[in-house]
Scaffold this motif. Structure first.
Motif, PDB file in Angstrom:
ATOM      1  N   TYR A  98     -10.455  13.046 -35.878  1.00 47.06           N
ATOM      2  CA  TYR A  98      -9.086  12.895 -35.390  1.00 47.06           C
ATOM      3  C   TYR A  98      -8.663  11.433 -35.483  1.00 47.06           C
ATOM      4  O   TYR A  98      -9.470  10.541 -35.230  1.00 47.06           O
ATOM      5  CB  TYR A  98      -8.983  13.323 -33.922  1.00 47.06           C
TER       6      TYR A  98
ATOM      7  N   TYR B 202      -5.756   8.872 -33.756  1.00 49.29           N
ATOM      8  CA  TYR B 202      -4.762   8.682 -32.703  1.00 49.29           C
ATOM      9  C   TYR B 202      -4.217   7.262 -32.808  1.00 49.29           C
ATOM     10  O   TYR B 202      -4.852   6.378 -33.394  1.00 49.29           O
ATOM     11  CB  TYR B 202      -5.370   8.860 -31.303  1.00 49.29           C
TER      12      TYR B 202
ATOM     13  N   PHE C 189      -1.421  11.609 -30.863  1.00 50.22           N
ATOM     14  CA  PHE C 189      -2.145  12.280 -31.933  1.00 50.22           C
ATOM     15  C   PHE C 189      -1.457  12.048 -33.275  1.00 50.22           C
ATOM     16  O   PHE C 189      -0.232  12.122 -33.377  1.00 50.22           O
ATOM     17  CB  PHE C 189      -2.210  13.778 -31.638  1.00 50.22           C
TER      18      PHE C 189
ATOM     19  N   TYR D  27      -5.587  15.649 -37.766  1.00 51.94           N
ATOM     20  CA  TYR D  27      -6.875  16.275 -37.470  1.00 51.94           C
ATOM     21  C   TYR D  27      -7.488  16.780 -38.770  1.00 51.94           C
ATOM     22  O   TYR D  27      -6.806  17.405 -39.587  1.00 51.94           O
ATOM     23  CB  TYR D  27      -6.638  17.422 -36.487  1.00 51.94           C
TER      24      TYR D  27
ATOM     25  N   LEU E 214      -7.049   4.623 -33.236  1.00 52.13           N
ATOM     26  CA  LEU E 214      -8.338   5.119 -32.764  1.00 52.13           C
ATOM     27  C   LEU E 214      -8.730   6.364 -33.536  1.00 52.13           C
ATOM     28  O   LEU E 214      -7.914   7.242 -33.796  1.00 52.13           O
ATOM     29  CB  LEU E 214      -8.272   5.448 -31.272  1.00 52.13           C
TER      30      LEU E 214
ATOM     31  N   GLN F  96     -15.114  20.894 -31.758  1.00 53.05           N
ATOM     32  CA  GLN F  96     -13.689  20.919 -31.403  1.00 53.05           C
ATOM     33  C   GLN F  96     -13.493  20.815 -29.898  1.00 53.05           C
ATOM     34  O   GLN F  96     -12.428  21.165 -29.401  1.00 53.05           O
ATOM     35  CB  GLN F  96     -12.996  22.174 -31.935  1.00 53.05           C
ATOM     36  N   GLU F  97     -14.484  20.304 -29.204  1.00 51.95           N
ATOM     37  CA  GLU F  97     -14.307  20.079 -27.779  1.00 51.95           C
ATOM     38  C   GLU F  97     -14.459  18.594 -27.503  1.00 51.95           C
ATOM     39  O   GLU F  97     -13.527  17.834 -27.768  1.00 51.95           O
ATOM     40  CB  GLU F  97     -15.243  20.977 -26.977  1.00 51.95           C
ATOM     41  N   THR F  98     -15.584  18.155 -26.979  1.00 56.01           N
ATOM     42  CA  THR F  98     -15.681  16.757 -26.594  1.00 56.01           C
ATOM     43  C   THR F  98     -15.502  15.833 -27.790  1.00 56.01           C
ATOM     44  O   THR F  98     -16.219  15.936 -28.779  1.00 56.01           O
ATOM     45  CB  THR F  98     -17.032  16.468 -25.920  1.00 56.01           C
ATOM     46  N   GLN F  99     -14.511  14.949 -27.690  1.00 56.42           N
ATOM     47  CA  GLN F  99     -14.224  13.986 -28.747  1.00 56.42           C
ATOM     48  C   GLN F  99     -14.751  12.625 -28.332  1.00 56.42           C
ATOM     49  O   GLN F  99     -14.514  12.174 -27.217  1.00 56.42           O
ATOM     50  CB  GLN F  99     -12.714  13.907 -29.009  1.00 56.42           C
ATOM     51  N   TYR F 100     -15.458  11.985 -29.251  1.00 52.60           N
ATOM     52  CA  TYR F 100     -16.022  10.671 -29.007  1.00 52.60           C
ATOM     53  C   TYR F 100     -15.246   9.664 -29.846  1.00 52.60           C
ATOM     54  O   TYR F 100     -15.090   9.843 -31.047  1.00 52.60           O
ATOM     55  CB  TYR F 100     -17.515  10.654 -29.346  1.00 52.60           C
ATOM     56  N   PHE F 101     -14.787   8.622 -29.183  1.00 52.31           N
ATOM     57  CA  PHE F 101     -13.892   7.666 -29.812  1.00 52.31           C
ATOM     58  C   PHE F 101     -14.626   6.457 -30.375  1.00 52.31           C
ATOM     59  O   PHE F 101     -15.625   5.992 -29.819  1.00 52.31           O
ATOM     60  CB  PHE F 101     -12.841   7.173 -28.805  1.00 52.31           C
ATOM     61  N   GLY F 102     -14.088   5.945 -31.480  1.00 53.71           N
ATOM     62  CA  GLY F 102     -14.523   4.675 -32.018  1.00 53.71           C
ATOM     63  C   GLY F 102     -13.844   3.536 -31.289  1.00 53.71           C
ATOM     64  O   GLY F 102     -12.980   3.754 -30.433  1.00 53.71           O
ATOM     65  N   PRO F 103     -14.196   2.287 -31.631  1.00 51.71           N
ATOM     66  CA  PRO F 103     -13.651   1.118 -30.945  1.00 51.71           C
ATOM     67  C   PRO F 103     -12.220   0.791 -31.318  1.00 51.71           C
ATOM     68  O   PRO F 103     -11.581  -0.015 -30.654  1.00 51.71           O
ATOM     69  CB  PRO F 103     -14.594  -0.009 -31.381  1.00 51.71           C
TER      70      PRO F 103
END
Lengths: 112, 107
Positions: A33, A35, A45, A48, A91, A98-105
């Motif tokens: 994803y 953002y 958003f 995707y 981001l 498709q549930e918990t999304q982990y973000f980059g810096p």
């Protein structure tokens, strides 16, 4: 990899130039994803990916924005003919289910 | 459309409890996330509620009522490092975020 990585971490560009932002998701995560977070605003958003296809591009603000993903891994977000209103933190997040999304810096983009 | 509301700012004292409310009206709903974001950093995952009820995870708890379109994040035994923005996000495969609640913890 251990987490989502993004490059560059900071980008300053002149109005009218094109920029490319890169995202390396967590290994094995099929969903990716993009953002955008503008100053003082919530995350918005953009697009995707599931694998290499993008079933939802509804958040891309204009046709100056495009993104691709290759090999089910790395993704590139391209902004053509940048405008000052494109200045924001971009981001990337990935998820396995498709549930918990982990973000980059994030990449902090400043258009002068 | 998506409408997700949370308070803009909250202030509390070290060691105290703070509850951050989030109300939502969205076209789709698979669950609700809470993320923590320190200034200049990426959001980090705190909790995910799919079913109604309270989920407790150490000093942080999150509650969901789907019928009321309501969630809260409870932060107990506040520490200075808890000063951050807390983001409520509805999962409809993509995330729709509230504007975030900035929590300031005072000594």
């Amino acid at each position: 990899g251990a987490g989502v990585s993004q490059s560059p971490s900071n980008k300053v560009t002149e109005k009218g130039k094109d920029v490319e932002l890169r995202c390396d998701p967590i290994s094995g995560h099929t969903a990716l994803y993009w953002y955008r977070q503008s100053l003082g605003q919530g995350l918005e958003f953009l697009i995707y990916f599931q694998g290499n296809s993008a079933p939802d591009k509804s958040g891309l603000p204009s046709d100056r924005f495009s993104a691709e993903r290759t090999g089910g891994s790395v993704s590139t977000l391209t902004i053509q003919r940048t405008q000052q209103e494109d200045s924001a933190v971009y981001l990337c997040a990935s998820s396995a289910d498709q549930e918990t999304q982990y973000f980059g810096p994030g990449t902090r983009l400043l258009v002068l | 459309g998506q409408n997700i509301d949370q308070p803009t700012e909250m202030t509390a004292t070290e060691g105290a409890i703070v509850q951050i409310n989030c109300t939502y009206q969205t076209s789709g709903f698979n669950g609700l996330f809470w993320y923590q974001q320190h200034a200049g950093e990426a959001p980090t995952f705190l909790s995910y509620n799919v079913l109604d009820g309270l989920e407790e995870k150490g000093r942080f708890s999150s509650f969901l009522s789907r019928s009321k379109g309501y969630s809260y994040l409870l932060l107990k035994e506040l520490q200075m490092k808890d000063s951050a923005s807390y983001l409520c996000a509805v999962n409809d495969y993509k995330l729709s975020f509230g504007a975030g609640t900035t929590v300031t913890v005072r000594a």
